[in-house]
Design an enzyme around this catalytic site. Sequence first.
Site, PDB file in Angstrom:
ATOM      1  N   ASN A  22      29.952  21.474  26.862  1.00 24.91           N
ATOM      2  CA  ASN A  22      30.323  22.209  25.836  1.00 24.91           C
ATOM      3  C   ASN A  22      29.414  22.679  24.664  1.00 24.91           C
ATOM      4  O   ASN A  22      29.063  21.778  23.926  1.00 24.91           O
ATOM      5  CB  ASN A  22      31.516  21.414  25.185  1.00 24.91           C
ATOM      6  CG  ASN A  22      32.230  22.538  23.989  1.00 24.91           C
ATOM      7  OD1 ASN A  22      31.725  23.313  23.395  1.00 24.91           O
ATOM      8  ND2 ASN A  22      33.380  22.322  23.917  1.00 24.91           N
TER       9      ASN A  22
ATOM     10  N   GLU B  66      33.415  26.605  25.919  1.00 23.43           N
ATOM     11  CA  GLU B  66      33.000  27.455  24.687  1.00 23.43           C
ATOM     12  C   GLU B  66      31.754  28.278  24.693  1.00 23.43           C
ATOM     13  O   GLU B  66      31.092  28.344  23.596  1.00 23.43           O
ATOM     14  CB  GLU B  66      33.173  26.205  23.503  1.00 23.43           C
ATOM     15  CG  GLU B  66      34.459  25.931  22.990  1.00 23.43           C
ATOM     16  CD  GLU B  66      34.464  25.350  21.841  1.00 23.43           C
ATOM     17  OE1 GLU B  66      35.031  26.149  20.710  1.00 23.43           O
ATOM     18  OE2 GLU B  66      34.283  23.883  21.570  1.00 23.43           O
TER      19      GLU B  66
ATOM     20  N   ASP C  21      35.433  19.712  28.878  1.00 26.06           N
ATOM     21  CA  ASP C  21      35.742  19.042  27.722  1.00 26.06           C
ATOM     22  C   ASP C  21      36.988  19.052  27.854  1.00 26.06           C
ATOM     23  O   ASP C  21      37.968  19.940  27.576  1.00 26.06           O
ATOM     24  CB  ASP C  21      35.333  20.048  26.547  1.00 26.06           C
ATOM     25  CG  ASP C  21      35.862  19.662  25.273  1.00 26.06           C
ATOM     26  OD1 ASP C  21      36.500  18.368  25.082  1.00 26.06           O
ATOM     27  OD2 ASP C  21      35.601  20.382  24.372  1.00 26.06           O
TER      28      ASP C  21
ATOM     29  N   ASN D  91      38.911  17.157  25.454  1.00 28.59           N
ATOM     30  CA  ASN D  91      39.804  16.881  24.327  1.00 28.59           C
ATOM     31  C   ASN D  91      40.684  15.876  24.242  1.00 28.59           C
ATOM     32  O   ASN D  91      41.693  15.842  23.628  1.00 28.59           O
ATOM     33  CB  ASN D  91      40.391  18.255  23.840  1.00 28.59           C
ATOM     34  CG  ASN D  91      39.432  19.147  23.151  1.00 28.59           C
ATOM     35  OD1 ASN D  91      38.649  18.724  22.143  1.00 28.59           O
ATOM     36  ND2 ASN D  91      39.441  20.522  23.388  1.00 28.59           N
TER      37      ASN D  91
ATOM     38  N   ASP E  65      34.643  14.125  26.823  1.00 27.27           N
ATOM     39  CA  ASP E  65      33.867  15.213  27.979  1.00 27.27           C
ATOM     40  C   ASP E  65      33.790  14.189  29.165  1.00 27.27           C
ATOM     41  O   ASP E  65      33.227  13.200  29.309  1.00 27.27           O
ATOM     42  CB  ASP E  65      32.438  15.717  27.642  1.00 27.27           C
ATOM     43  CG  ASP E  65      32.653  16.633  26.239  1.00 27.27           C
ATOM     44  OD1 ASP E  65      32.559  17.719  26.475  1.00 27.27           O
ATOM     45  OD2 ASP E  65      32.488  15.872  25.130  1.00 27.27           O
TER      46      ASP E  65
ATOM     47  N   ASP F 276      27.988  20.512  19.135  1.00 24.46           N
ATOM     48  CA  ASP F 276      28.474  19.305  18.761  1.00 24.46           C
ATOM     49  C   ASP F 276      28.671  18.066  19.936  1.00 24.46           C
ATOM     50  O   ASP F 276      29.258  16.934  19.579  1.00 24.46           O
ATOM     51  CB  ASP F 276      29.694  19.159  17.762  1.00 24.46           C
ATOM     52  CG  ASP F 276      30.812  20.393  18.439  1.00 24.46           C
ATOM     53  OD1 ASP F 276      30.478  20.789  19.509  1.00 24.46           O
ATOM     54  OD2 ASP F 276      31.855  20.476  17.660  1.00 24.46           O
ATOM     55  N   HIS F 277      28.647  18.736  21.372  1.00 21.53           N
ATOM     56  CA  HIS F 277      28.899  17.756  22.202  1.00 21.53           C
ATOM     57  C   HIS F 277      27.484  17.709  23.022  1.00 21.53           C
ATOM     58  O   HIS F 277      26.453  18.585  22.791  1.00 21.53           O
ATOM     59  CB  HIS F 277      29.789  18.815  23.272  1.00 21.53           C
ATOM     60  CG  HIS F 277      31.344  18.923  22.857  1.00 21.53           C
ATOM     61  ND1 HIS F 277      32.290  18.189  23.393  1.00 21.53           N
ATOM     62  CD2 HIS F 277      31.664  19.992  21.946  1.00 21.53           C
ATOM     63  CE1 HIS F 277      33.362  18.449  22.764  1.00 21.53           C
ATOM     64  NE2 HIS F 277      33.178  19.607  21.732  1.00 21.53           N
TER      65      HIS F 277
END
Length: 255
Positions: free
Chosen positions: A7, A34, A145, A147, A216, A245-246
């Site tokens: 991501n 994303e 991802d 989530n 992830d 941030d991933h």
Amino acid sequence: MKLATWNVNSLAIRLPQVLEWLAAHPVDALVLQETKLTDDKFPTLEIGEAGYQVQWFGQKTYNGVALISREPAGDVVKNITGFADEQARVIAGTVGGVRVIGAYFPNGQAPGSDKFAYKMNWLTGLRSWLTDELKTHQQLVLMGDFNIAPEDRDVYDPVAWAGQIHCTPEEREHFRQLLDLGLTDAFRLFEQPPKSWSWWDYRNLAFRKNQGLRIDHILVSEALKGRVTACEIDKLPRKNERPSDHAPVIVTIDG
């Protein structure tokens, strides 16, 4: 064969990082989430110059997924067949005889919200579609991802996160139902270091404190499970200037 998911939280910002990472890790396929680009803005030229083919499915400002591969992906599908969705969340293609599905699962916002209800419906639609995909493609990988932090060991503070988004019983049950289709969490096929996360909040020095979640994932079908020789999280890109941030997750499949 090496496959990876990442991501990137805006490909417009992080394209140089993706190209640098691919040069250091020449995987057979990389799925992105994303991308946050409309289709007409997708950097096909730059990715092609790096020696890769690409399929993409974009959306302005939000979401967006892509499948980058060494060889052209065949039988490309965008979003979940049979599930009406205006959001660009899924891209699938066949690479080297393996059905590669890249997905950006809905965040869900908060239990009880409309976005959480959408996430539950989306997960049900995904499972139904995957049931058919597995009938057609015995060699299948679902990655992206999710989530969802499937277990307490995937959360830096299970007590604080109990019942919160990513960690609700409903989300974890959907994750288990994906495994019940005959899929296996490739990361858990191996002994892993404790506190192995793939996401860290930008706030509160979370990465420096290693306060993260493992959300992830790479799930492999039964036909591939015995051929998986490694699965790891590459934390190094999280140290970049202006990082996602991933972190990327990579699986190695023998043969």
